[in-house]
Design a protein around this motif. Structure first.
Motif, short mmCIF file in Angstrom:
data_model
loop_
_atom_site.label_atom_id
_atom_site.label_comp_id
_atom_site.label_asym_id
_atom_site.label_seq_id
_atom_site.Cartn_x
_atom_site.Cartn_y
_atom_site.Cartn_z
N GLY A 24 35.12 47.67 28.74
CA GLY A 24 33.96 48.24 28.07
C GLY A 24 32.99 47.21 27.53
O GLY A 24 31.79 47.25 27.82
N GLU A 25 33.50 46.24 26.75
CA GLU A 25 32.62 45.28 26.08
C GLU A 25 32.26 44.09 26.96
O GLU A 25 31.11 43.67 26.99
CB GLU A 25 33.26 44.81 24.78
N VAL A 26 33.22 43.52 27.65
CA VAL A 26 32.95 42.33 28.46
C VAL A 26 32.26 42.70 29.77
O VAL A 26 31.23 42.13 30.12
CB VAL A 26 34.24 41.52 28.73
N LEU A 27 32.80 43.67 30.50
CA LEU A 27 32.22 44.04 31.78
C LEU A 27 31.11 45.08 31.66
O LEU A 27 30.34 45.27 32.60
CB LEU A 27 33.30 44.55 32.75
N THR A 66 43.27 41.99 44.91
CA THR A 66 42.09 42.44 44.17
C THR A 66 42.14 43.95 43.99
O THR A 66 42.20 44.69 44.97
CB THR A 66 40.81 42.02 44.92
N VAL A 67 42.10 44.40 42.72
CA VAL A 67 42.17 45.83 42.45
C VAL A 67 40.79 46.47 42.32
O VAL A 67 40.65 47.66 42.55
CB VAL A 67 43.02 46.15 41.20
N LEU A 68 39.79 45.68 41.95
CA LEU A 68 38.41 46.19 41.85
C LEU A 68 37.45 45.13 42.36
O LEU A 68 37.57 43.95 41.99
CB LEU A 68 38.04 46.52 40.40
N ASN A 69 36.50 45.54 43.16
CA ASN A 69 35.44 44.67 43.66
C ASN A 69 34.11 45.20 43.11
O ASN A 69 33.82 46.39 43.25
CB ASN A 69 35.39 44.70 45.19
N PHE A 70 33.32 44.32 42.54
CA PHE A 70 32.03 44.69 41.99
C PHE A 70 30.91 44.07 42.82
O PHE A 70 30.67 42.86 42.72
CB PHE A 70 31.91 44.22 40.53
N PRO A 71 30.22 44.85 43.66
CA PRO A 71 29.08 44.31 44.40
C PRO A 71 27.95 43.96 43.44
O PRO A 71 27.64 44.72 42.51
CB PRO A 71 28.67 45.46 45.32
N VAL A 72 27.34 42.80 43.66
CA VAL A 72 26.20 42.35 42.84
C VAL A 72 25.11 41.83 43.77
O VAL A 72 25.39 41.39 44.87
CB VAL A 72 26.62 41.26 41.82
N ASP A 73 23.87 41.87 43.30
CA ASP A 73 22.75 41.35 44.07
C ASP A 73 22.62 39.84 43.94
O ASP A 73 22.16 39.18 44.86
CB ASP A 73 21.44 42.01 43.63
N ASP A 74 23.00 39.31 42.78
CA ASP A 74 22.84 37.88 42.49
C ASP A 74 24.14 37.36 41.89
O ASP A 74 24.38 37.49 40.68
CB ASP A 74 21.67 37.68 41.53
N LEU A 124 40.19 40.86 39.92
CA LEU A 124 38.91 41.55 40.14
C LEU A 124 37.99 40.59 40.87
O LEU A 124 38.22 39.38 40.87
CB LEU A 124 38.29 41.95 38.80
N SER A 125 36.92 41.10 41.47
CA SER A 125 35.99 40.20 42.12
C SER A 125 34.54 40.66 41.97
O SER A 125 34.27 41.84 41.74
CB SER A 125 36.30 40.06 43.62
N LEU A 126 33.67 39.68 42.13
CA LEU A 126 32.24 39.92 42.32
C LEU A 126 31.97 39.65 43.79
O LEU A 126 32.47 38.64 44.33
CB LEU A 126 31.41 38.96 41.48
N LEU A 127 31.20 40.49 44.45
CA LEU A 127 30.86 40.32 45.86
C LEU A 127 29.36 40.38 46.01
O LEU A 127 28.73 41.30 45.50
CB LEU A 127 31.45 41.45 46.71
N GLN A 128 28.81 39.44 46.73
CA GLN A 128 27.40 39.52 47.12
C GLN A 128 27.37 39.66 48.63
O GLN A 128 27.90 38.81 49.35
CB GLN A 128 26.62 38.30 46.68
N GLU A 129 26.77 40.75 49.10
CA GLU A 129 26.70 41.00 50.54
C GLU A 129 25.60 40.16 51.16
O GLU A 129 24.72 39.65 50.47
CB GLU A 129 26.45 42.48 50.80
#
Length: 130
Positions: A24-27, A66-74, A124-129
């Motif tokens: 909630g607070e960090v992500l 990885t249990v959750l992947n978060f797509p990001v633009d940057d 967890l991960s951050l992914l930029q396509e």
């Protein structure tokens, strides 16, 4: 048969209160708590309308995948913000990480990926396509 089902995913943590603060607070995810006692759990609301259940498990073992992947633009901006919020990126052997901890793609799959863990050690991960 289950193609129209409202399926959802879930994973365990060792401390539900730490998980609630982190997600909630960090992500910055919308987090709801439901149930009580042994049936207490969190519901993470993802931007797509999907939900992920997070439940306490006394003998929790962190996921080794990885249990959750978060797509990001940057990815650079997202990594920088996570680091400002106290998150440390993971560096795995066999991957060429840059100074921020980001792995750049080779034209196949995501353009860039960065891994980090929640307080329970789940990946967890951050992914930029591309």
């Amino acid at each position: 048969m289950l193609g129209q089902s409202q399926a959802f995913s879930g994973f365990s943590v060792d401390d539900l209160d730490k998980a609630r603060r982190f997600y909630g607070e960090v992500l910055g995810l919308q987090v709801q708590e439901t149930g009580s006692g042994e049936m207490r759990m969190l519901i993470l609301e993802l931007g797509s309308g999907a939900q992920v259940f997070v439940y306490p498990k006394e003998q929790h073992a962190p996921a080794t995948f990885t249990v959750l992947n978060f797509p990001v633009d940057d990815i650079e901006a997202a990594v920088g913000e996570l680091q400002r919020r106290g998150v440390t990126l993971e560096r795995y052997p066999g991957f060429d990480h840059d100074e921020q901890g980001v792995v750049r793609g080779d034209g196949e799959g995501p353009a860039a990926i960065a891994w980090f863990t929640d307080p329970a050690g789940n990946v967890l991960s951050l992914l930029q396509e591309n």
